[in-house]
Design an enzyme around this catalytic site. Structure first.
Site, mmCIF file in Angstrom:
data_model
loop_
_atom_site.group_PDB
_atom_site.id
_atom_site.type_symbol
_atom_site.label_atom_id
_atom_site.label_comp_id
_atom_site.label_asym_id
_atom_site.label_seq_id
_atom_site.Cartn_x
_atom_site.Cartn_y
_atom_site.Cartn_z
ATOM 1 N N ILE A 153 15.445 1.508 34.299
ATOM 2 C CA ILE A 153 15.700 0.684 35.489
ATOM 3 C C ILE A 153 17.060 -0.014 35.365
ATOM 4 C CG2 ILE A 153 14.914 -1.450 36.655
ATOM 5 C CD1 ILE A 153 12.006 -0.365 36.167
ATOM 6 N N THR A 167 0.149 5.343 12.068
ATOM 7 C CA THR A 167 0.837 6.000 13.190
ATOM 8 C C THR A 167 -0.162 6.316 14.320
ATOM 9 O OG1 THR A 167 0.353 8.170 12.255
ATOM 10 C CG2 THR A 167 2.459 7.157 11.616
ATOM 11 N N GLU A 195 1.210 0.101 10.467
ATOM 12 C CA GLU A 195 -0.250 -0.100 10.348
ATOM 13 C C GLU A 195 -1.019 1.121 10.876
ATOM 14 O OE1 GLU A 195 -1.851 -4.026 10.700
ATOM 15 O OE2 GLU A 195 0.093 -4.942 10.256
ATOM 16 N N GLY A 198 22.944 2.368 33.180
ATOM 17 C CA GLY A 198 23.896 2.308 32.063
ATOM 18 C C GLY A 198 23.863 0.980 31.331
ATOM 19 N N LEU A 225 0.843 -1.206 0.000
ATOM 20 C CA LEU A 225 0.000 0.000 0.000
ATOM 21 C C LEU A 225 0.878 1.257 0.000
ATOM 22 C CD1 LEU A 225 -2.856 1.340 0.399
ATOM 23 C CD2 LEU A 225 -2.492 1.116 2.865
HETATM 24 N N1 COS Z 1 -13.837 -0.272 7.267
HETATM 25 C C1 COS Z 1 -14.585 -0.143 6.154
HETATM 26 N N2 COS Z 1 -14.589 0.960 5.379
HETATM 27 C C2 COS Z 1 -13.803 1.980 5.766
HETATM 28 C C3 COS Z 1 -12.996 1.911 6.921
HETATM 29 C C4 COS Z 1 -13.030 0.730 7.669
HETATM 30 N N3 COS Z 1 -12.282 0.570 8.767
HETATM 31 N N4 COS Z 1 -12.344 3.075 7.046
HETATM 32 C C5 COS Z 1 -12.717 3.845 6.005
HETATM 33 N N5 COS Z 1 -13.584 3.162 5.240
HETATM 34 C C6 COS Z 1 -14.240 3.655 4.027
HETATM 35 C C7 COS Z 1 -15.021 4.912 4.352
HETATM 36 O O1 COS Z 1 -16.328 4.592 4.799
HETATM 37 C C8 COS Z 1 -15.033 5.648 3.046
HETATM 38 O O2 COS Z 1 -16.061 5.146 2.209
HETATM 39 P P1 COS Z 1 -17.279 6.099 1.735
HETATM 40 O O3 COS Z 1 -16.624 7.188 0.937
HETATM 41 O O4 COS Z 1 -18.138 5.188 0.957
HETATM 42 O O5 COS Z 1 -17.901 6.604 3.008
HETATM 43 C C9 COS Z 1 -13.725 5.276 2.402
HETATM 44 O O6 COS Z 1 -13.282 4.073 3.054
HETATM 45 C C10 COS Z 1 -12.703 6.370 2.545
HETATM 46 O O7 COS Z 1 -12.508 6.631 3.926
HETATM 47 P P2 COS Z 1 -12.101 8.060 4.489
HETATM 48 O O8 COS Z 1 -13.012 9.096 3.906
HETATM 49 O O9 COS Z 1 -12.031 7.969 5.976
HETATM 50 O O10 COS Z 1 -10.626 8.239 3.853
HETATM 51 P P3 COS Z 1 -9.528 9.358 4.155
HETATM 52 O O11 COS Z 1 -8.662 9.440 2.975
HETATM 53 O O12 COS Z 1 -10.135 10.608 4.646
HETATM 54 O O13 COS Z 1 -8.661 8.822 5.397
HETATM 55 C C11 COS Z 1 -7.372 7.290 6.709
HETATM 56 C C12 COS Z 1 -8.512 7.556 5.706
HETATM 57 C C13 COS Z 1 -6.532 8.479 7.086
HETATM 58 C C14 COS Z 1 -8.032 6.729 7.939
HETATM 59 C C15 COS Z 1 -6.575 6.231 5.943
HETATM 60 O O14 COS Z 1 -5.942 6.813 4.823
HETATM 61 C C16 COS Z 1 -5.567 5.512 6.774
HETATM 62 O O15 COS Z 1 -5.912 4.581 7.497
HETATM 63 N N6 COS Z 1 -4.289 5.911 6.641
HETATM 64 C C17 COS Z 1 -3.221 5.208 7.267
HETATM 65 C C18 COS Z 1 -2.717 4.158 6.349
HETATM 66 C C19 COS Z 1 -1.905 3.168 7.099
HETATM 67 O O16 COS Z 1 -2.298 2.675 8.142
HETATM 68 N N7 COS Z 1 -0.746 2.862 6.552
HETATM 69 C C20 COS Z 1 0.109 1.940 7.219
HETATM 70 C C21 COS Z 1 0.930 1.225 6.247
HETATM 71 S S1 COS Z 1 0.116 -0.096 5.534
HETATM 72 S S2 COS Z 1 0.750 -1.578 6.691
#
Ligand code: COS
Length: 387
Positions: free
Chosen positions: A339, A367, A365, A342, A123
């Protein structure tokens, strides 16, 4: 879900494996930056790669709560061992389990369950981390195929992968999550380059790398859920991460317990001012605060896992668990090292490594800051829904 007796037996077996095989192998993993082959094999024989894969597809089919308790037990040893099975148990397989077609499940899940094949979740990109919806890797339609181009970054287990779940933009007109599809891409497909593993602060033995896609051709049947699921991949990513956050919170509990035990043992053995330092109240304060926070986190994580099993999702609780447990583990790591005085800064003491290893929990997963965003958004949504 396996029955309680079978699960308790498995848990006892894993606890013994941790004590007798994994903890003694930790210095070797640190030295060689790899998991010894005999341990990889034993982990496969115990079924650890298939914890969360349904029994119908060759896995153990544990419930989320059972998986959480097992991961906690496993992470009493270096979290690097968990990383080896982590993608098959979590982010690498769950997209298939949740949204895959029957054919996709039959093709991949049995091999992922045994560890014969490793799955990676692709991703993150060089310019796209927290803002996952705006990813740039593109899959352009070419008749019944797609042509994939782009670079993914920090991809766990990429060097070991047999299959990647790749998130790519299939609708260039939409720049958010709505234009993204999830593909299952066999790692031997022409045009894929896996770069050499990254050098990291900790978690030696885990492997992350860049993965570069250069005109990789893949059929539309590779979309998770089939062609009808085109442009629906971002939701799959979010669901997978939601569940993954319960898993990461469980890692935090296991490693925090280890660090606290290491610190307690040291506090009982180390003498200053004529007594064991465990008798000094400032040291007791650090131990006690760590214990209280660890108990709180463990109960939160288990309640979250049980909620997930009951409701099929637990967005607010999963992010709360990931946030609280990983921040707790960080505080425990810091106190446990303190604890040691050094000695805690010296590589010959395990706390030096455990401290470095645990730092990633607050990042991967999602921050801590992204967990806060998710929690606050859900709070507002639930509050306005009630009002
Ligand atoms: N389960 C099901 N659907 C979900 C969901 C979940 N947990 N979270 C979001 N969605 C859906 C939302 O409902 C939305 O759909 P609709 O437009 O139909 O309502 C869609 O996905 C987009 O969600 P959202 O509007 O919240 O997206 P954003 O871009 O605003 O933000 C965050 C989403 C910031 C929460 C997301 O980008 C994220 O989790 N980022 C971190 C990524 C990550 O963890 N990376 C780690 C590396 S990968 S190991």
């Amino acid at each position: 879900m396996v029955d309680d007796d079978t699960f308790e037996q498995l848990l006892t077996t894993v606890e013994r494996f941790v004590r007798e095989r994994l903890i003694p192998a930790e210095p070797r993993v640190e030295e060689e930056d790899d998991i010894p082959e005999d341990i990889v094999r034993e982990m496969g024989e115990m079924g650890l790669f298939g914890l969360s894969i349904p029994e119908a597809h060759g896995g153990l089919g544990l419930s989320t709560l059972q998986e959480s308790r097992l991961v906690e037990a496993l992470c009493y040893a270096s979290v690097s061992f968990r990383s080896l099975i982590g993608t098959n148990v979590g982010i690498g397989s769950q997209g298939i389990v949740m949204d895959g077609t029957e054919a996709q499940k039959a093709t991949y899940l049995p091999r992922l369950a045994t560890g014969e094949m490793i799955a990676s979740f692709a991703l993150t990109e060089p310019d796209i981390g927290s803002d996952a919806a705006h990813l740039k890797t593109a899959a352009r339609r070419d008749g019944g195929d797609f042509i994939l181009n782009g670079t993914k970054r920090y991809i766990t287990n990429a060097v070991r992968a047999g299959v990647f779940t790749v998130f790519a933009r299939t609708d260039p007109a939409r720049d958010g999550g709505d234009g993204v599809s999830a593909f299952l891409l066999p790692a031997d497909t022409p045009g894929i380059t896996v770069a050499k593993p990254d050098r990291k602060l900790g978690q030696r033995g885990t492997k992350t790398s860049d993965v570069i896609f250069d005109d990789v051709r893949l059929p539309e049947s590779a979309i998770i859920g089939g062609p009808g699921n085109e442009n629906r991949g971002f939701r799959t990513a979010m669901k997978v991460l939601d569940r993954g956050r319960v898993h990461v919170a469980s890692i935090a509990i296991g490693t925090a317990q280890r660090m606290l035990d290491v610190a307690t043992a040291y506090a009982l053995e180390r003498r200053q001012f004529g007594v064991a330092i465990a008798e000094h109240q400032f040291v007791q304060g650090m131990l006690a605060e760590s214990q209280a926070e660890l108990l709180a986190a463990r109960h939160l994580v288990r309640a979250t896992a049980a909620t997930y099993d009951r409701d099929g999702q637990a967005i607010l609780m999963a992010s709360s668990s990931k946030l609280f447990a990983s921040e707790m583990a960080f505080r425990v790591a810091d106190r446990a090292l303190q604890i040691h005085g050094g000695a805690g800064y010296m590589a010959e003491y395990p706390i030096e490594r455990l401290f470095r290893d645990s730092r990633l929990l607050r990042i991967y997963e999602g921050t801590s800051q992204i967990q806060q965003v998710i929690i606050a958004r859900r709070m507002v949504k639930e509050f306005t829904g009630r009002a």
